[in-house]
Design an enzyme around this catalytic site. Sequence first.
Site, short mmCIF file in Angstrom:
data_model
loop_
_atom_site.label_atom_id
_atom_site.label_comp_id
_atom_site.label_asym_id
_atom_site.label_seq_id
_atom_site.Cartn_x
_atom_site.Cartn_y
_atom_site.Cartn_z
CB SER A 1 13.83 -13.88 -38.49
OG SER A 1 14.19 -12.87 -37.58
CG ASP B 1 25.37 -8.43 -41.36
OD1 ASP B 1 24.96 -8.04 -40.24
OD2 ASP B 1 24.78 -9.32 -42.01
CG HIS C 1 22.51 -11.08 -39.52
ND1 HIS C 1 22.63 -10.63 -40.81
CD2 HIS C 1 21.27 -11.60 -39.39
CE1 HIS C 1 21.49 -10.89 -41.46
NE2 HIS C 1 20.65 -11.46 -40.62
#
Length: 256
Positions: free
Chosen positions: A14, A187, A190
């Site tokens: 992902s 963040d 990530h």
Amino acid sequence: MVGPVRPQFVLFGSSIVQLSFSNGGWGAILADVYARKADVLLRGYFGWNSRRAIQVLDHVFPKDASTQPELIITYFGGNDSMGAHPSGLGPHVPVPEYIENMKQIVNYLKGLSDSTRLIFLTSPPVDEERVNKYASEHFSHLVRTNELCQTYADACVKLCQELDVKVVNLFTAFQQRENWMTDCFTDGVHLSAAGSKIVVAEILKVLKEAEWKPSLHWKSMPTEFAEDSPYDIVGADGKTTLNPSEWTFHREIQWD
């Protein structure tokens, strides 16, 4: 296709995979470490969970391909582990289904060839405060907790142990670093350059210790066009040339 054909390392997963060439990412670092040794291919899909992954396995990894990857590094779990949305929409996948999906992925990838090796990455922890503080106004409320992350990470580790697959437990690896919450993320979810360096160190440790033949550790793999050449840079003696094919001085970290 360009040649010569090198071993292929595929990063599949992902957003932590899709973004692995950004912000000093772990994919970019691996591509540098394996320069002239293997091609690192990116197959990352922002926002995906294990449900979507099993729908595209035969497209991303066709079984009738003329060559198969030597290594596939797979990451799913961060989105699966998000809390369920009341609408039934969203990336959440219940733990039992996540385990079955990951088992299906393992078995499919194992079936590509006898020489294809696998490493799975668990979901890392998150900085819960930052995730909640900086949530986008474009999203419905997102539920990301370290309790959930650990549950899915533990499930991934257990499954890989049962199926004899190499696994990197990022949930525990990140927390061995002091100030991991502030240092390892861009963040809260990530990865920053610091977080990516942890991923690389853990992957290279697995590759070094694995008793695979041939070894896929970068120091054990042949270097493409490594022969001496009269066209190389002339040495200080003014008579011989210096072969640069194994130079690594440019790297911030001298990876083991």
